[in-house]
Scaffold this active site. Structure first.
Site, PDB file in Angstrom:
ATOM      1  N   GLU A 123       0.669   3.768   2.063  1.00 14.82           N
ATOM      2  CA  GLU A 123       1.068   4.182   3.418  1.00 14.82           C
ATOM      3  C   GLU A 123       2.310   3.435   3.867  1.00 14.82           C
ATOM      4  O   GLU A 123       3.222   3.996   4.471  1.00 14.82           O
ATOM      5  CB  GLU A 123      -0.063   3.905   4.414  1.00 14.82           C
ATOM      6  CG  GLU A 123      -1.332   4.677   4.161  1.00 14.82           C
ATOM      7  CD  GLU A 123      -2.289   3.984   3.182  1.00 14.82           C
ATOM      8  OE1 GLU A 123      -1.825   3.234   2.297  1.00 14.82           O
ATOM      9  OE2 GLU A 123      -3.503   4.212   3.303  1.00 14.82           O
ATOM     10  N   CYS A 172       0.831  -1.206   0.000  1.00 20.86           N
ATOM     11  CA  CYS A 172       0.000   0.000   0.000  1.00 20.86           C
ATOM     12  C   CYS A 172       0.867   1.257   0.000  1.00 20.86           C
ATOM     13  O   CYS A 172       2.050   1.216   0.366  1.00 20.86           O
ATOM     14  CB  CYS A 172      -0.859   0.033   1.264  1.00 20.86           C
ATOM     15  SG  CYS A 172      -2.104  -1.248   1.344  1.00 20.86           S
ATOM     16  N   CYS A 214      -1.836  -1.271   7.363  1.00 20.53           N
ATOM     17  CA  CYS A 214      -1.132   0.017   7.331  1.00 20.53           C
ATOM     18  C   CYS A 214      -1.298   0.764   8.656  1.00 20.53           C
ATOM     19  O   CYS A 214      -0.371   1.431   9.121  1.00 20.53           O
ATOM     20  CB  CYS A 214      -1.626   0.878   6.174  1.00 20.53           C
ATOM     21  SG  CYS A 214      -1.014   0.282   4.587  1.00 20.53           S
TER      22      CYS A 214
HETATM   23  N1  THU Z   1      -4.289   0.463  -1.003  1.00 25.10           N
HETATM   24  C1  THU Z   1      -3.434   1.371  -0.456  1.00 25.10           C
HETATM   25  O1  THU Z   1      -2.459   1.769  -1.072  1.00 25.10           O
HETATM   26  N2  THU Z   1      -3.730   1.836   0.773  1.00 25.10           N
HETATM   27  C2  THU Z   1      -4.755   1.406   1.542  1.00 25.10           C
HETATM   28  O2  THU Z   1      -4.848   1.773   2.702  1.00 25.10           O
HETATM   29  C3  THU Z   1      -5.758   0.513   0.971  1.00 25.10           C
HETATM   30  C4  THU Z   1      -5.472  -0.041  -0.358  1.00 25.10           C
HETATM   31  C5  THU Z   1      -3.965  -0.076  -2.320  1.00 25.10           C
HETATM   32  C6  THU Z   1      -3.580  -1.538  -2.332  1.00 25.10           C
HETATM   33  C7  THU Z   1      -3.929  -1.931  -3.726  1.00 25.10           C
HETATM   34  O3  THU Z   1      -2.819  -1.626  -4.566  1.00 25.10           O
HETATM   35  C8  THU Z   1      -5.089  -1.024  -4.110  1.00 25.10           C
HETATM   36  O4  THU Z   1      -5.089   0.041  -3.166  1.00 25.10           O
HETATM   37  C9  THU Z   1      -6.449  -1.714  -4.100  1.00 25.10           C
HETATM   38  O5  THU Z   1      -6.672  -2.322  -2.883  1.00 25.10           O
END
Ligand code: THU
Length: 157
Positions: free
Chosen positions: A74, A72, A115
């Site tokens: 974060e 993610c 995260c």
């Molecule tokens: N994702 C994030 O980057 N942060 C979050 O807190 C939730 C989800 C990303 C992970 C994945 O690449 C995409 O969003 C879809 O879940």
């Protein structure tokens, strides 16, 4: 038996109500979302972390054809921030997302559970609350700490 209510205080602010520093962090989180590598979900997330040395570190989600190997926004931001500036304490993190339609998500976007736990580690290291700004299209939510996003967190063993 007693009862405990755990309350999460959330300030709702329009962008023009933010301090210049918070507004800048929100802008950098939005900009970081444009650098996401998300060919599978097409959901682009950006995070920007203000450190106590006044540096700002950004990150974006990085996906992988083997899904669990991605990370993610974060976590890419917080791991890089601590790898780059191991002595610095986190002050504030802003998070923004652009949905699969290519538009900034309307509702403020919240970090996933993993995260929250990862960010909590850096709040513990900071020894002081790390503010969290969740950006939506028209307004954002400001939480006073990472711990307020993760009640009953796992903090020791
Ligand atoms: N994702 C994030 O980057 N942060 C979050 O807190 C939730 C989800 C990303 C992970 C994945 O690449 C995409 O969003 C879809 O879940």
């Amino acid at each position: 038996m007693t009862r405990k209510d755990i309350v999460t205080p959330v300030e709702v602010a329009a962008y023009d109500e933010l301090s210049a520093s918070d507004r800048r962090l929100a802008e950098l989180a939005r900009e970081a979302a444009s650098r996401a590598y998300a060919p599978y979900s097409r959901f682009h997330v950006g995070a920007a972390i203000l450190l106590d040395n006044d540096e700002i570190v950004t990150g974006a989600n990085q996906e992988n054809v083997a899904y669990p190997s991605g990370t993610c926004a974060e976590r890419s931001a917080c791991f890089y921030a601590h790898a780059r500036y191991p002595e610095a304490k986190f002050r504030t993190i802003a998070i923004a997302a652009v949905g699969t339609d290519g538009k900034e998500v309307a509702e403020p976007v919240a970090p996933c559970g993993a995260c929250r736990q990862a960010l909590l580690e850096y709040e513990m290291l900071a020894g002081a609350p790390v503010r969290v700004i969740l950006c939506g299209r028209d307004e954002c939510y400001i939480l006073p700490s990472v711990s307020s996003t993760l009640p009953l967190a796992f903090t020791e063993f």
